[in-house]
Scaffold this motif. Structure first.
Motif, short mmCIF file in Angstrom:
data_model
loop_
_atom_site.label_atom_id
_atom_site.label_comp_id
_atom_site.label_asym_id
_atom_site.label_seq_id
_atom_site.Cartn_x
_atom_site.Cartn_y
_atom_site.Cartn_z
N GLU A 100 2.38 7.04 10.12
CA GLU A 100 2.35 8.42 10.59
C GLU A 100 3.09 9.30 9.61
O GLU A 100 4.26 9.06 9.31
CB GLU A 100 2.99 8.53 11.97
CG GLU A 100 2.15 7.90 13.06
CD GLU A 100 2.71 8.14 14.45
OE1 GLU A 100 3.36 9.19 14.65
OE2 GLU A 100 2.51 7.28 15.31
N LEU A 101 2.39 10.30 9.11
CA LEU A 101 3.00 11.30 8.23
C LEU A 101 3.58 12.39 9.10
O LEU A 101 2.86 13.00 9.90
CB LEU A 101 1.94 11.85 7.26
CG LEU A 101 2.41 12.84 6.22
CD1 LEU A 101 3.46 12.21 5.32
CD2 LEU A 101 1.23 13.28 5.37
N GLN A 102 4.87 12.63 8.99
CA GLN A 102 5.55 13.56 9.88
C GLN A 102 5.01 14.99 9.79
O GLN A 102 4.82 15.65 10.78
CB GLN A 102 7.05 13.55 9.60
CG GLN A 102 7.70 12.22 9.90
CD GLN A 102 7.47 11.76 11.33
OE1 GLN A 102 7.62 12.53 12.27
NE2 GLN A 102 7.09 10.51 11.51
N GLN B 205 3.46 10.23 -3.48
CA GLN B 205 3.61 9.20 -2.46
C GLN B 205 4.20 9.80 -1.20
O GLN B 205 5.23 10.45 -1.22
CB GLN B 205 4.49 8.07 -2.96
CG GLN B 205 4.61 6.94 -1.94
CD GLN B 205 5.29 5.72 -2.50
OE1 GLN B 205 5.05 5.34 -3.63
NE2 GLN B 205 6.15 5.11 -1.70
N ALA B 206 3.51 9.58 -0.09
CA ALA B 206 3.96 10.07 1.21
C ALA B 206 4.57 8.95 2.04
O ALA B 206 5.25 9.21 3.03
CB ALA B 206 2.80 10.70 1.97
N GLY B 207 4.31 7.71 1.65
CA GLY B 207 4.85 6.57 2.38
C GLY B 207 4.39 5.27 1.75
O GLY B 207 3.59 5.27 0.82
N HIS B 208 4.91 4.16 2.28
CA HIS B 208 4.55 2.84 1.75
C HIS B 208 4.52 1.83 2.89
O HIS B 208 5.34 1.89 3.82
CB HIS B 208 5.57 2.38 0.70
CG HIS B 208 5.22 1.07 0.09
ND1 HIS B 208 4.33 0.95 -0.94
CD2 HIS B 208 5.64 -0.18 0.39
CE1 HIS B 208 4.21 -0.33 -1.26
NE2 HIS B 208 4.99 -1.04 -0.46
N PHE C 295 0.84 -1.20 0.00
CA PHE C 295 0.00 0.00 0.00
C PHE C 295 0.87 1.25 0.00
O PHE C 295 1.76 1.39 0.83
CB PHE C 295 -0.90 0.04 1.25
CG PHE C 295 -1.83 -1.12 1.34
CD1 PHE C 295 -3.07 -1.10 0.72
CD2 PHE C 295 -1.46 -2.25 2.06
CE1 PHE C 295 -3.92 -2.17 0.81
CE2 PHE C 295 -2.32 -3.33 2.15
CZ PHE C 295 -3.55 -3.30 1.52
N SER C 296 0.61 2.14 -0.93
CA SER C 296 1.25 3.45 -0.93
C SER C 296 0.26 4.45 -0.36
O SER C 296 -0.91 4.45 -0.74
CB SER C 296 1.63 3.87 -2.35
OG SER C 296 2.62 3.01 -2.86
N ILE C 297 0.72 5.28 0.56
CA ILE C 297 -0.10 6.36 1.09
C ILE C 297 0.22 7.57 0.22
O ILE C 297 1.39 7.96 0.09
CB ILE C 297 0.22 6.66 2.57
CG1 ILE C 297 -0.12 5.46 3.45
CG2 ILE C 297 -0.55 7.89 3.04
CD1 ILE C 297 0.97 4.46 3.57
N GLU C 298 -0.80 8.14 -0.42
CA GLU C 298 -0.60 9.27 -1.30
C GLU C 298 -1.28 10.50 -0.73
O GLU C 298 -2.37 10.40 -0.16
CB GLU C 298 -1.12 8.96 -2.70
CG GLU C 298 -0.37 7.82 -3.36
CD GLU C 298 -0.72 7.62 -4.81
OE1 GLU C 298 0.07 6.97 -5.51
OE2 GLU C 298 -1.79 8.09 -5.27
N ALA C 299 -0.64 11.65 -0.87
CA ALA C 299 -1.14 12.90 -0.32
C ALA C 299 -1.19 13.96 -1.41
O ALA C 299 -0.43 13.92 -2.37
CB ALA C 299 -0.24 13.37 0.82
N THR D 48 -1.14 -2.03 -4.66
CA THR D 48 -0.51 -2.69 -5.79
C THR D 48 -0.41 -4.17 -5.49
O THR D 48 0.26 -4.58 -4.53
CB THR D 48 0.89 -2.11 -6.06
OG1 THR D 48 0.79 -0.69 -6.23
CG2 THR D 48 1.49 -2.73 -7.32
N ASP D 49 -1.10 -4.98 -6.29
CA ASP D 49 -1.10 -6.43 -6.11
C ASP D 49 0.21 -7.02 -6.62
O ASP D 49 0.96 -6.38 -7.36
CB ASP D 49 -2.27 -7.06 -6.85
CG ASP D 49 -3.61 -6.67 -6.28
OD1 ASP D 49 -3.68 -6.26 -5.10
OD2 ASP D 49 -4.61 -6.77 -7.02
N ALA D 50 0.48 -8.26 -6.24
CA ALA D 50 1.70 -8.94 -6.65
C ALA D 50 1.81 -9.04 -8.17
O ALA D 50 2.91 -9.04 -8.71
CB ALA D 50 1.76 -10.34 -6.02
N ASP D 51 0.66 -9.09 -8.86
CA ASP D 51 0.68 -9.18 -10.32
C ASP D 51 0.75 -7.81 -11.00
O ASP D 51 0.67 -7.70 -12.22
CB ASP D 51 -0.54 -9.94 -10.83
CG ASP D 51 -1.86 -9.25 -10.54
OD1 ASP D 51 -1.86 -8.13 -9.97
OD2 ASP D 51 -2.91 -9.82 -10.89
#
Length: 86
Positions: A37-39, A15-18, A2-6, A52-55
């Motif tokens: 936690e987003l700083q 992308q803010a994190g993964h 999972f990517s955290i997007e801001a 994003t799935d493995a495929d």
């Protein structure tokens, strides 16, 4: 994973994190909990998850809008909890 997007405008996300999947082989029928936690979330008012799935298949969550110190739904820019079911 999972990517955290801001985003500051709700249209252009970065992308803010993964977070890697906690599920065995990336699949689970159980509820899994993740923490991120987003700083410095004060600049962002829109958030979404990119799964994003493995495929390589990509699915985006709904966009969550957070304004001011506390939004109507109780979320704050520095502490966001998202529930995502795939």
């Amino acid at each position: 994973g999972f990517s955290i997007e801001a985003s500051v405008n709700g249209a252009e996300f970065q992308q803010a994190g993964h977070l890697n999947s906690q599920a065995l082989h990336g699949n689970s029928d159980q509820l899994l909990q993740y923490h991120f936690e987003l700083q410095d979330a004060s600049a962002y008012h829109y958030f979404r998850l990119k799964q994003t799935d493995a495929d390589g298949h990509i699915v985006y969550s709904e966009v969550i809008s957070v304004e001011n110190a506390v939004a109507d739904n109780g979320l704050t820019p520095s502490s966001i909890v998202a529930r995502y079911n795939s």
